[in-house]
Design an enzyme around this catalytic site. Structure first.
Site, PDB file in Angstrom:
ATOM      1  CG  ASP A   1      19.930  14.114  11.211  1.00  0.00           C
ATOM      2  OD1 ASP A   1      19.363  15.141  10.796  1.00  0.00           O
ATOM      3  OD2 ASP A   1      20.846  13.535  10.594  1.00  0.00           O
ATOM      4  N   GLY A   2      16.594  14.275  11.176  1.00  0.00           N
ATOM      5  CA  GLY A   2      15.637  13.748  10.221  1.00  0.00           C
ATOM      6  C   GLY A   2      14.316  14.482  10.138  1.00  0.00           C
TER       7      GLY A   2
ATOM      8  CD1 TRP B   1       8.628  11.657  10.014  1.00  0.00           C
ATOM      9  CD2 TRP B   1       7.605  13.626   9.694  1.00  0.00           C
ATOM     10  NE1 TRP B   1       7.320  11.515  10.427  1.00  0.00           N
ATOM     11  CE2 TRP B   1       6.666  12.711  10.245  1.00  0.00           C
ATOM     12  CE3 TRP B   1       7.182  14.921   9.414  1.00  0.00           C
ATOM     13  CZ2 TRP B   1       5.342  13.066  10.517  1.00  0.00           C
ATOM     14  CZ3 TRP B   1       5.862  15.275   9.677  1.00  0.00           C
ATOM     15  CH2 TRP B   1       4.963  14.351  10.225  1.00  0.00           C
TER      16      TRP B   1
ATOM     17  NE  ARG C   1      14.458  22.332   6.505  1.00  0.00           N
ATOM     18  CZ  ARG C   1      15.268  21.271   6.621  1.00  0.00           C
ATOM     19  NH1 ARG C   1      15.262  20.328   5.691  1.00  0.00           N
ATOM     20  NH2 ARG C   1      16.083  21.148   7.640  1.00  0.00           N
TER      21      ARG C   1
ATOM     22  CB  SER D   1      27.650  26.612  17.233  1.00  0.00           C
ATOM     23  OG  SER D   1      28.485  25.509  16.932  1.00  0.00           O
TER      24      SER D   1
ATOM     25  CG  ASN E   1      21.471  23.592  13.635  1.00  0.00           C
ATOM     26  OD1 ASN E   1      21.066  23.003  14.630  1.00  0.00           O
ATOM     27  ND2 ASN E   1      21.930  22.930  12.575  1.00  0.00           N
TER      28      ASN E   1
ATOM     29  CG  LEU F   1      30.580  11.791  16.853  1.00  0.00           C
ATOM     30  CD1 LEU F   1      31.813  11.878  17.735  1.00  0.00           C
ATOM     31  CD2 LEU F   1      29.433  11.156  17.622  1.00  0.00           C
TER      32      LEU F   1
END
Length: 243
Positions: A23-24, A28, A36, A69, A71, A198
């Site tokens: 994640d991140g 970033w 992105r 799923s 995303n 999670l």
């Protein structure tokens, strides 16, 4: 049948199976005033780096949450970019995985991806199927709730066909019906970026896993960070409900 973990009285034995919620990437890129996709590209570099580090550190199974799923709710352009990066990763890393003896596994509803990508994944998995070394598991179009529902459906179909006795369905049989049924139990689950949830990842498998939430954004996660995570894991005592 997957082996059950054994309690450790003095700290934890080295983890056989480590999973990471990567994640991140977006944050970033945002911090650097970049699009992105730049974060996702650096995220792929982190996958390469951590995959190599995991092998060096003796991790038997590394499972990475690459595309959930959920995303699909992201902008179409971003999803297209992510799939393009996946194609690039498979094309550029496959030879190294083969030469290093790494077995590639994909979990999730990945066969619902585009036919050309499915064919590419099939070829990569087949090329590494007989490799004797560690296993790299990539979760694609994966959702743990869907995985649990599918396992229940499979067992129900077998019971209906008379292949199994419904009364014989227990935790071990259910676990074997999961995508990860033949893998070692999950020992350590890491999530980067500071988020502490999670996100529908390995819900069954995480029942007795150790959790570690780190503030590091995924593109900055490196061998040192992974080593520190393993050190923290090693200082924990895993009793699995016992004393």
């Amino acid at each position: 049948m997957a082996a059950k973990p054994a309690p450790a009285s003095e700290g934890a034995a080295p983890p056989r199976h480590v999973a990471i919620i990567m994640d991140g990437n977006g944050r970033w890129a945002k911090k650097r005033l970049l699009p992105r996709i730049a974060g996702h590209k650096q995220g792929v570099e982190a996958v390469r780096r951590i995959s190599r580090a995991a092998r060096k550190l003796g991790i038997e199974v590394l499972t990475l949450y690459a595309f959930s799923s959920e995303n699909w709710r992201r902008p179409e352009e971003e999803v297209r970019d992510l799939m393009g990066l996946l194609r690039h990763f498979l094309a550029s890393e496959l030879d190294e995985l083969v030469s290093e003896g790494v077995k590639l596994r994909i979990i999730g509803a990945w066969r619902k991806l585009s036919p050309d990508l499915v064919a590419m994944i099939d070829g990569a998995v087949a090329r590494t199927a007989n490799n004797p070394g560690p296993t790299l598991v990539i979760a694609l179009n994966y959702g743990a709730q869907a995985e649990l529902a599918e396992a229940a459906r499979v067992l129900a179909e077998k019971a209906k066909a008379g292949e199994i006795d419904p009364a014989a369905i227990d935790e071990a049989l259910f676990q074997d019906a999961l995508d990860t049924g033949d893998l070692p139990p999950l020992d350590l689950l890491i999530r980067t970026s500071g988020e502490q949830r999670l996100s529908n990842f390995l819900l069954w498998q995480a029942a007795y896993a150790e959790f570690l939430f780190v503030d590091t954004l995924w593109p900055d996660f490196d061998e040192k960070a992974l080593t520190e995570a393993l050190d923290q894991y090693g200082r924990r005592q895993r009793r699995f409900g016992g004393l």
